[in-house]
Design an enzyme around this catalytic site. Sequence first.
Site, PDB file in Angstrom:
ATOM      1  N   SER A 135       0.812  -1.359  -0.134  1.00  0.00           N
ATOM      2  CA  SER A 135      -0.037   0.087  -0.031  1.00  0.00           C
ATOM      3  C   SER A 135       0.970   1.158  -0.014  1.00  0.00           C
ATOM      4  O   SER A 135       1.780   1.309   0.919  1.00  0.00           O
ATOM      5  CB  SER A 135      -0.864  -0.058   1.186  1.00  0.00           C
ATOM      6  OG  SER A 135      -1.766   1.346   1.532  1.00  0.00           O
ATOM      7  N   ASP A 238     -13.558  -1.978   3.133  1.00  0.00           N
ATOM      8  CA  ASP A 238     -12.538  -2.100   4.410  1.00  0.00           C
ATOM      9  C   ASP A 238     -13.371  -1.577   5.600  1.00  0.00           C
ATOM     10  O   ASP A 238     -14.059  -2.194   6.319  1.00  0.00           O
ATOM     11  CB  ASP A 238     -11.172  -1.063   4.050  1.00  0.00           C
ATOM     12  CG  ASP A 238     -10.325  -1.037   4.957  1.00  0.00           C
ATOM     13  OD1 ASP A 238     -10.705  -1.442   6.156  1.00  0.00           O
ATOM     14  OD2 ASP A 238      -9.188  -0.508   4.701  1.00  0.00           O
TER      15      ASP A 238
HETATM   16  O1  OSB Z   1      -7.264   1.713   4.373  1.00  0.00           O
HETATM   17  O2  OSB Z   1      -5.755  -0.290   4.262  1.00  0.00           O
HETATM   18  C1  OSB Z   1      -6.169   1.326   4.763  1.00  0.00           C
HETATM   19  C2  OSB Z   1      -3.074   2.240   6.821  1.00  0.00           C
HETATM   20  C3  OSB Z   1      -3.568   2.950   7.911  1.00  0.00           C
HETATM   21  C4  OSB Z   1      -5.158   3.094   8.051  1.00  0.00           C
HETATM   22  C5  OSB Z   1      -5.816   2.593   6.909  1.00  0.00           C
HETATM   23  C6  OSB Z   1      -5.044   1.716   5.834  1.00  0.00           C
HETATM   24  C7  OSB Z   1      -3.851   1.710   5.613  1.00  0.00           C
HETATM   25  C8  OSB Z   1      -3.013   1.120   4.766  1.00  0.00           C
HETATM   26  C9  OSB Z   1      -1.586   0.534   5.108  1.00  0.00           C
HETATM   27  O3  OSB Z   1      -3.438   1.179   3.599  1.00  0.00           O
HETATM   28  C10 OSB Z   1      -1.415  -0.761   4.952  1.00  0.00           C
HETATM   29  C11 OSB Z   1      -0.230  -1.450   5.694  1.00  0.00           C
HETATM   30  O4  OSB Z   1      -0.123  -1.406   6.813  1.00  0.00           O
HETATM   31  O5  OSB Z   1       0.818  -1.168   4.723  1.00  0.00           O
HETATM   32 MG    MG Z   2      -8.137   0.461   3.261  1.00  0.00          MG
END
Ligand code: OSB
Ligand code: MG
Length: 371
Positions: A135, A238
């Site tokens: 991500s 999500d």
């Molecule tokens: O929406 O998936 C998400 C990180 C913090 C809060 C929400 C999200 C995320 C990420 C990071 O997308 C995922 C990771 O831990 O690499």
């Molecule tokens: Mg997400």
Amino acid sequence: MKIEAITLREIQMPLVHFFETSFGRTYGRRIFLVTVHCEGVDGWGECTAGEDPYYSSEWIETAWPTIKHYLAPAVLGKTLAAAHECVPLMERVRGHRMAKASIENALWDAGARQRKQPLWRLLGGSLREIACGVSIGIQDSVEQLLDKIETELAAGYRRIKVKVKPGWDVNVLTRIRSRWPDIVLSCDANSAYRLDEIEHLRKFDQFNLLMIEQPLWDDDIYNHSRLQQNLRTAICLDEAIHHARDAAQAIESDACRIINIKVGRVGGFTEARKIHDLCASQNIPVWCGGMLESGIGRTHNIALSTLHNFRLPGDVSASKRYWKEDIVEPEVEVTSQGTIVIRDEPGTGYRVREDLIEKLTVRKETLRPAA
Ligand code: OSB
Ligand code: MG
């Protein structure tokens, strides 16, 4: 397994690189760790509540007192045959799922160590190697983002997910696709759009995305269903999925075709497994989300990802993408094929570096049963 004491602690860890989503930028994490002490065996859990109430209403300063005053007292002094038995004990507290998950998952960890069994096996997993994606947050420039993507592809990651928001979306996706027409690509809006932007969101269909994650309101299922009927791209939920009933409603109303399971968001391994099993029965693929976890939460995500319907690459990536030094040993490593090989040692298969944790601790409190 008698729960004799519970230790809460906050450790502070700077991120190697800032992480920006549609709701803001994070430079460092305040990581909330929970240790359950059970007759000589310790189990570790990580509370994934953030530094601010932006991803969800829970944050570290709601999780700490909720555990201290309600959740810990509900389980302290109890003897459990298995970790899932803590779920009904904490049920009276509404919501606060990340807080609940940190206790439940610590108990699973303790249970696995006590039985000298790998956690993944105790959870019912079967995959011996899991697929990893990354991500990548919003950057200061598109060039910086393209550089990051190039690095992650070279490292072998199997799916690139980029954060999007109005003003950082179609232009950015166009640039990515013109350079890499065929990579597995998805995007995550963290609720940055509204249903009246449907015509704009339809432009995302041209990019052949694996999915668009949580485009609309964080608490919404109904409008995602209306949006999905107008998009070719699969929606993945999500934020909106808190439990198996949410998942069932979302699937039945065709609000999403993929679900991201975060063990903290859904309240622990028991509910995560329920969602996993439901999705498997409805032929909805799931993948494991991430919350910028330290090695403790990260290795729990790895164990969860061994369940058979985790069919898409997760946001489960190497420690070194986040931390100069992680609190588990070995650190989480990803192969050049973009996978994590599952370890067979008891518990998570990774040793908790208590010495380092002690050094990073800024707040600590041990709770015991009321006399
Ligand atoms: O929406 O998936 C998400 C990180 C913090 C809060 C929400 C999200 C995320 C990420 C990071 O997308 C995922 C990771 O831990 O690499
Ligand atoms: Mg997400």
